[in-house]
Structures are given as C-alpha cells and as structure tokens.
Design a protein around this motif. Structure first.
Motif, PDB file in Angstrom:
ATOM      1  N   ILE A 173     -26.520  33.293-162.425  1.00 58.37           N
ATOM      2  CA  ILE A 173     -27.430  32.277-161.883  1.00 58.37           C
ATOM      3  C   ILE A 173     -28.679  33.004-161.409  1.00 58.37           C
ATOM      4  O   ILE A 173     -28.602  33.917-160.582  1.00 58.37           O
ATOM      5  N   ARG A 174     -29.819  32.581-161.955  1.00 61.04           N
ATOM      6  CA  ARG A 174     -31.098  33.211-161.609  1.00 61.04           C
ATOM      7  C   ARG A 174     -32.037  32.175-161.012  1.00 61.04           C
ATOM      8  O   ARG A 174     -32.043  31.025-161.447  1.00 61.04           O
ATOM      9  N   GLY A 175     -32.834  32.617-160.067  1.00 61.96           N
ATOM     10  CA  GLY A 175     -33.845  31.761-159.476  1.00 61.96           C
ATOM     11  C   GLY A 175     -35.164  32.481-159.372  1.00 61.96           C
ATOM     12  O   GLY A 175     -35.209  33.649-158.965  1.00 61.96           O
ATOM     13  N   ARG A 176     -36.216  31.802-159.781  1.00 60.84           N
ATOM     14  CA  ARG A 176     -37.562  32.378-159.687  1.00 60.84           C
ATOM     15  C   ARG A 176     -38.537  31.227-159.487  1.00 60.84           C
ATOM     16  O   ARG A 176     -38.681  30.372-160.355  1.00 60.84           O
ATOM     17  N   GLN A 177     -39.204  31.226-158.337  1.00 66.09           N
ATOM     18  CA  GLN A 177     -40.175  30.178-158.044  1.00 66.09           C
ATOM     19  C   GLN A 177     -41.534  30.540-158.601  1.00 66.09           C
ATOM     20  O   GLN A 177     -41.877  31.722-158.713  1.00 66.09           O
ATOM     21  N   ALA A 178     -42.284  29.502-158.934  1.00 68.48           N
ATOM     22  CA  ALA A 178     -43.654  29.707-159.388  1.00 68.48           C
ATOM     23  C   ALA A 178     -44.464  30.298-158.233  1.00 68.48           C
ATOM     24  O   ALA A 178     -44.159  30.079-157.057  1.00 68.48           O
ATOM     25  N   GLU A 179     -45.485  31.044-158.577  1.00 70.10           N
ATOM     26  CA  GLU A 179     -46.335  31.668-157.556  1.00 70.10           C
ATOM     27  C   GLU A 179     -47.039  30.603-156.717  1.00 70.10           C
ATOM     28  O   GLU A 179     -47.450  29.562-157.225  1.00 70.10           O
ATOM     29  N   ASP A 180     -47.166  30.885-155.416  1.00 68.28           N
ATOM     30  CA  ASP A 180     -47.884  29.973-154.522  1.00 68.28           C
ATOM     31  C   ASP A 180     -49.370  29.971-154.845  1.00 68.28           C
ATOM     32  O   ASP A 180     -49.924  30.963-155.323  1.00 68.28           O
ATOM     33  N   ALA A 181     -49.989  28.870-154.556  1.00 70.88           N
ATOM     34  CA  ALA A 181     -51.442  28.786-154.737  1.00 70.88           C
ATOM     35  C   ALA A 181     -52.119  29.784-153.794  1.00 70.88           C
ATOM     36  O   ALA A 181     -51.696  29.979-152.657  1.00 70.88           O
ATOM     37  N   ALA A 182     -53.158  30.414-154.265  1.00 71.28           N
ATOM     38  CA  ALA A 182     -53.848  31.448-153.490  1.00 71.28           C
ATOM     39  C   ALA A 182     -54.529  30.888-152.242  1.00 71.28           C
ATOM     40  O   ALA A 182     -54.798  31.622-151.305  1.00 71.28           O
ATOM     41  N   ASP A 183     -54.786  29.582-152.216  1.00 70.50           N
ATOM     42  CA  ASP A 183     -55.502  29.006-151.080  1.00 70.50           C
ATOM     43  C   ASP A 183     -54.586  28.681-149.901  1.00 70.50           C
ATOM     44  O   ASP A 183     -55.063  28.258-148.853  1.00 70.50           O
ATOM     45  N   ARG A 184     -53.271  28.907-150.022  1.00 75.11           N
ATOM     46  CA  ARG A 184     -52.352  28.633-148.914  1.00 75.11           C
ATOM     47  C   ARG A 184     -52.336  29.829-147.971  1.00 75.11           C
ATOM     48  O   ARG A 184     -52.234  30.973-148.389  1.00 75.11           O
ATOM     49  N   VAL A 185     -52.446  29.544-146.670  1.00 73.17           N
ATOM     50  CA  VAL A 185     -52.405  30.580-145.649  1.00 73.17           C
ATOM     51  C   VAL A 185     -51.218  30.284-144.736  1.00 73.17           C
ATOM     52  O   VAL A 185     -51.187  29.265-144.065  1.00 73.17           O
ATOM     53  N   PHE A 186     -50.246  31.179-144.735  1.00 72.88           N
ATOM     54  CA  PHE A 186     -49.069  31.017-143.897  1.00 72.88           C
ATOM     55  C   PHE A 186     -49.279  31.719-142.570  1.00 72.88           C
ATOM     56  O   PHE A 186     -49.645  32.894-142.532  1.00 72.88           O
ATOM     57  N   LEU A 187     -49.053  31.013-141.468  1.00 77.85           N
ATOM     58  CA  LEU A 187     -49.056  31.641-140.157  1.00 77.85           C
ATOM     59  C   LEU A 187     -47.685  32.258-139.875  1.00 77.85           C
ATOM     60  O   LEU A 187     -47.572  33.239-139.148  1.00 77.85           O
ATOM     61  N   HIS A 188     -46.664  31.670-140.452  1.00 84.47           N
ATOM     62  CA  HIS A 188     -45.299  32.213-140.402  1.00 84.47           C
ATOM     63  C   HIS A 188     -44.603  31.787-141.683  1.00 84.47           C
ATOM     64  O   HIS A 188     -44.710  30.631-142.100  1.00 84.47           O
ATOM     65  N   ARG A 189     -43.908  32.705-142.313  1.00 80.44           N
ATOM     66  CA  ARG A 189     -43.181  32.363-143.535  1.00 80.44           C
ATOM     67  C   ARG A 189     -41.732  32.800-143.361  1.00 80.44           C
ATOM     68  O   ARG A 189     -41.374  33.951-143.613  1.00 80.44           O
TER      69      ARG A 189
END
Length: 137
Positions: free
Chosen positions: A71-87
């Motif tokens: 079982i493999r999982g790979r998410q698409a890359e996040d948009a570059a314009d998103r800014v996480f204060l906490h991830r």
C-alpha cells in the motif's frame, strides 16, 4: 558458522521460500507511519485499516507483488502560495508491506472518514489425498 533458521529443520522440506519471506519482512523497514490495525473479521477474513487522513483515492495505490500486499500513498504537492503557521498533519509519502500467505486474496478496498480499509479472505484449498505406488528399484 552457518546461520540456523526454522526452514533448516530436517522435517520441513521445501520451506526455503517461507524462510526468505520472513527475512524479507524483517528487513522491510516499515516505520510507524501511517498507523494501522489488523482485525480478524471471522475465521477466514481479515481487515487491514490504515489511518490516511488527507489522502484521496487518487493518492493511494494498492498492489500485490510477489506474495506481498503493498500500500503506497503519495499526496500531490501543496500550492506554493499556502503558508503554514503550524503543520501537524503528516502528509509525507509512505509504503506499507504485508506478506500474504498462499490462498489469501484481497476482496475489497474502501476509503471512509480518513481510514483505508483493505479486506482479505483466505480461500481454503480442497484436501487432496494421493496414493504413491511403490515400485522395485
């Protein structure tokens, strides 16, 4: 000194492949991500459940490779314009491998509320009795 394994016992003939599967599983390097459960649903049915919050059906792949459920999982890359204060929600790729015994089949896979369920059943072979004729050498 030669390494002794369970398959080297003189009464276990032809179990070399099983011995290699056990060794390969020990080296598979499965870490704790994502967390998973294995349930026995009845005598010949099992369910593997993985916590895959944030993954969609398109981000997941289930294959059977050489008697292993992978079982493999790979998410698409996040948009570059998103800014996480906490991830704090893990979104890294993963691979989980489970060695399947002969006769084990994947019946169904479903994604529900962030949980991936993979249902397995064991198909029991018919009992075969053979008589071996003894001849003079």
């Amino acid at each position: 000194m030669a390494r002794m394994t369970f398959a080297s016992h003189p009464f276990l003939l032809g179990f070399d492949q099983l011995d290699r599967l056990v060794e390969r599983t020990a080296k598979s390097g499965n870490d704790g991500y994502p967390p998973y459960n294995i349930e026995q649903m009845d005598e010949n049915a099992y369910r593997i459940t993985l916590a895959v919050a944030g993954f969609s059906e398109d981000d997941l792949a289930i294959t059977i490779e050489d008697s292993q459920l992978v079982i493999r999982g790979r998410q698409a890359e996040d948009a570059a314009d998103r800014v996480f204060l906490h991830r704090g929600i893990a979104a890294r790729q993963f691979q989980k491998s489970f060695v399947l015994a002969d006769g084990m089949e994947v019946r169904n896979a479903s994604l529900e509320n962030g949980l991936l369920h993979v249902d397995l059943t064991r198909c029991l072979p018919e009992t075969v009795v053979q008589t071996v004729k003894i001849t003079r050498a």
